[in-house]
Design a protein around this motif. Structure first.
Motif, PDB file in Angstrom:
ATOM      1  N   UNK A   1      23.857   5.991  25.300  1.00  0.00           N
ATOM      2  CA  UNK A   1      25.263   6.233  25.618  1.00  0.00           C
ATOM      3  C   UNK A   1      25.488   7.681  26.047  1.00  0.00           C
ATOM      4  N   UNK A   2      24.709   8.598  25.472  1.00  0.00           N
ATOM      5  CA  UNK A   2      24.875  10.021  25.811  1.00  0.00           C
ATOM      6  C   UNK A   2      24.289  10.360  27.173  1.00  0.00           C
ATOM      7  N   UNK A   3      23.240   9.635  27.595  1.00  0.00           N
ATOM      8  CA  UNK A   3      22.552   9.987  28.843  1.00  0.00           C
ATOM      9  C   UNK A   3      22.786   8.993  29.971  1.00  0.00           C
ATOM     10  N   UNK A   4      23.301   7.784  29.654  1.00  0.00           N
ATOM     11  CA  UNK A   4      23.556   6.736  30.660  1.00  0.00           C
ATOM     12  C   UNK A   4      22.362   6.534  31.587  1.00  0.00           C
ATOM     13  N   UNK A   5      21.201   6.137  31.040  1.00  0.00           N
ATOM     14  CA  UNK A   5      20.012   5.968  31.885  1.00  0.00           C
ATOM     15  C   UNK A   5      20.108   4.733  32.758  1.00  0.00           C
TER      16      UNK A   5
ATOM     17  N   UNK B   1      32.819  24.894  28.117  1.00  0.00           N
ATOM     18  CA  UNK B   1      33.423  24.986  26.785  1.00  0.00           C
ATOM     19  C   UNK B   1      33.378  23.662  26.025  1.00  0.00           C
ATOM     20  N   UNK B   2      32.594  22.680  26.504  1.00  0.00           N
ATOM     21  CA  UNK B   2      32.552  21.367  25.852  1.00  0.00           C
ATOM     22  C   UNK B   2      31.197  21.123  25.219  1.00  0.00           C
ATOM     23  N   UNK B   3      31.194  20.310  24.146  1.00  0.00           N
ATOM     24  CA  UNK B   3      29.947  19.847  23.559  1.00  0.00           C
ATOM     25  C   UNK B   3      29.281  18.891  24.548  1.00  0.00           C
ATOM     26  N   UNK B   4      27.994  19.076  24.880  1.00  0.00           N
ATOM     27  CA  UNK B   4      27.352  18.239  25.901  1.00  0.00           C
ATOM     28  C   UNK B   4      27.418  16.745  25.591  1.00  0.00           C
ATOM     29  N   UNK B   5      27.226  16.360  24.326  1.00  0.00           N
ATOM     30  CA  UNK B   5      27.265  14.937  23.979  1.00  0.00           C
ATOM     31  C   UNK B   5      28.662  14.361  24.206  1.00  0.00           C
ATOM     32  N   UNK B   6      29.695  15.126  23.800  1.00  0.00           N
ATOM     33  CA  UNK B   6      31.064  14.664  24.002  1.00  0.00           C
ATOM     34  C   UNK B   6      31.385  14.576  25.490  1.00  0.00           C
TER      35      UNK B   6
ATOM     36  N   UNK C   1      29.263  14.022  27.916  1.00  0.00           N
ATOM     37  CA  UNK C   1      28.574  12.855  28.466  1.00  0.00           C
ATOM     38  C   UNK C   1      29.386  11.589  28.215  1.00  0.00           C
ATOM     39  N   UNK C   2      29.985  11.494  27.024  1.00  0.00           N
ATOM     40  CA  UNK C   2      30.839  10.344  26.725  1.00  0.00           C
ATOM     41  C   UNK C   2      32.051  10.296  27.624  1.00  0.00           C
ATOM     42  N   UNK C   3      32.645  11.473  27.897  1.00  0.00           N
ATOM     43  CA  UNK C   3      33.794  11.513  28.797  1.00  0.00           C
ATOM     44  C   UNK C   3      33.400  11.079  30.214  1.00  0.00           C
TER      45      UNK C   3
ATOM     46  N   UNK D   1      27.630  11.486  41.467  1.00  0.00           N
ATOM     47  CA  UNK D   1      26.853  12.709  41.359  1.00  0.00           C
ATOM     48  C   UNK D   1      27.602  13.642  40.425  1.00  0.00           C
ATOM     49  N   UNK D   2      27.167  13.704  39.163  1.00  0.00           N
ATOM     50  CA  UNK D   2      27.894  14.503  38.183  1.00  0.00           C
ATOM     51  C   UNK D   2      29.295  13.963  38.011  1.00  0.00           C
ATOM     52  N   UNK D   3      30.292  14.797  38.326  1.00  0.00           N
ATOM     53  CA  UNK D   3      31.687  14.385  38.193  1.00  0.00           C
ATOM     54  C   UNK D   3      32.254  13.827  39.497  1.00  0.00           C
ATOM     55  N   UNK D   4      31.461  13.779  40.550  1.00  0.00           N
ATOM     56  CA  UNK D   4      31.943  13.315  41.852  1.00  0.00           C
ATOM     57  C   UNK D   4      31.666  11.825  42.046  1.00  0.00           C
TER      58      UNK D   4
END
Length: 449
Positions: free
Chosen positions: A46-50, A269-274, A276-278, A301-304
């Motif tokens: 869930x954190x990495x969405x492989x 400024x965000x926790x990486x795991x959180x 990734x969930x967003x 691609x990332x947020x795009x």
């Protein structure tokens, strides 16, 4: 072309690291996470969405089927995730039972053979594109007991092996130049031939083949084909006509480009795991909006996000559907932002660009991997218009999109705008954010990038 992302799960550290080292030699594969039990596998995925999960069957806490159950849970939450099961059990019955709920996106390999001839790499590529694969030893065990000397013709022998390999009926039909209906009838006739005079051992193999055939039919009825990396319409076309991958088409389409405003600052400024969930929730909401208007998701691609309307199959009204989709994407993100505000998470503000025009559409790649690609100025312009979409919640349309979409949209003329990479200005129109419902404000806004 980016590598296929993989999460690897096995409670045995030596086995896990050995498989990871093996995959390290494959440039098309990137291991983005490892796990040793059920909870860790689900959380890491869930954190990495492989794109693919490679897992052992038995893991803590009960050492029964945690790997399988965890992989199924991941597929529920991240639809389309491929699964490669590594097992020490060479029972065909066990392998076929695993595929009984639908074989698309599943592979079953024996641990003793993962390094043979690049089998693991092939299995990962296969399930990443919605296919399935059984270990050749499992196929041999399925076929051998069911074969009767002198009873089957050469054509029946080949059909029997195709079924045991888990090949879909449509794929068999395409390769043999027959209709799917004719192949389905031939398979039923084959089963009847095997059933006549079958010994006890042959009856067992026949039951396994029937189970696999049922799984294949269910897979096709549900339309589970090359869903991970290719658009559904294109996947269906490739199943029927493999040579369509070699052709380039000229299409008039509407391209949508979306981007999260201020994402770099949010990530800082965000926790990486959180975060990734967003991102996972964001992509799910955007995907739902695009599919609701019959669009095709091209890539994340990332947020795009990039999507197209009017491809791979030409369709009327693509511009209007793209506009409706953009508004739905903004609404979907606003709903997410309200939920995140209660969790003290940063909101995502979107900027979207829409461009309508001619593109060249082609399926590029190799036998192992294909990527549907659009080429042309229409794609580039959508990206540049997205840059102009400010404040967050805004959509910017090209003049061609406005003309093609028609309708009574609350557009604001922007006049002639200079965009990066162009020497002449373009005429653009702004579609402002929908009015916020009373009392629905988030309190804090996003920055600009």
């Amino acid at each position: 072309m980016p590598p296929i992302t993989v999460v690897l799960a096995d409670d045995n550290l030596i086995v896990r690291e050995g498989v990871r080292a093996l995959l390290g030699y494959d440039r098309d594969v990137e291991v983005v996470g490892v796990a040793g039990d059920y909870d860790e596998l689900v959380a890491t995925a869930l954190a990495t969405a492989p794109q693919v999960v490679v897992t052992d069957i038995r893991m803590p806490p009960t050492f029964v089927d945690e790997g399988i159950e965890a992989a199924k849970e991941v597929r529920k939450r991240l639809p389309g995730t491929g699964v490669v099961v590594l097992s020490q059990y060479d029972s065909p019955q066990y392998a076929v039972s695993l595929l009984g709920e639908g074989s698309a996106g599943y592979a079953y390999l024996l641990k003793d053979h993962v390094a043979d001839g690049g089998r693991l790499g092939r299995a990962i590529r296969e399930v990443a594109t919605g296919g399935s694969m059984l270990d050749p030893e499992i196929v041999a065990a399925l076929v051998a007991p069911a074969r009767s000397e002198g009873v089957l013709t050469d054509a029946e022998e080949q059909l029997l092996r195709s079924v045991a390999e888990g090949r879909p009926v449509k794929a068999i039909a395409s390769a043999s130049g027959q209709t799917p209906e004719a192949v389905d009838s031939a398979i039923e006739a084959l089963f009847l031939t095997l059933a006549r005079g079958a010994t006890a051992g042959q009856e067992d193999a026949l039951a396994r083949l029937r189970m696999l055939h049922t799984a294949i039919l269910r897979q096709e009825e549900q339309g589970e084909t090359l869903s991970r990396l290719l658009p559904g319409g294109l996947a269906h076309r490739l199943r029927l006509d493999p040579h369509s991958a070699e052709r380039t088409e000229r299409l008039t389409v509407t391209v949508l480009m979306s981007d999260v405003r201020g994402y770099s600052g949010i990530a800082e400024h965000s926790d990486p795991a959180a975060l990734a969930g967003q991102l996972n929730a964001h992509r799910s909401a955007m995907n739902a909006a695009i599919l609701s208007e019959a669009g095709t998701v091209m890539q994340y691609v990332g947020d795009a996000v990039m999507a197209v309307f009017g491809a791979p199959d030409p369709s009327p009204g693509h511009a209007a559907r793209a506009v409706r989709c953009a508004r739905a994407m903004h609404r979907g993100q606003r709903d997410l932002d309200r939920v995140w505000a209660e969790q003290d998470l940063a909101p995502f503000g979107l900027g979207i660009g829409l461009s309508t025009g001619e593109v060249a559409a082609a399926c590029l790649g190799s036998d192992e991997r294909l990527e549907y690609t659009l080429v042309g100025d229409t794609v580039n312009l959508a990206q540049r218009l997205q840059d102009l979409a400010r404040p967050a919640g805004t959509t910017v349309l090209s003049a061609a999109t406005v003309e093609a979409a028609g309708g009574d949209w609350p557009l604001e003329p922007m006049g002639e705008c200079l965009v990066k990479g162009r020497t002449t200005p373009v005429v653009a129109y702004r579609l402002p954010p929908d009015p916020e419902p009373v009392g629905a404000g988030l309190g804090s806004g996003t920055g600009s990038r």
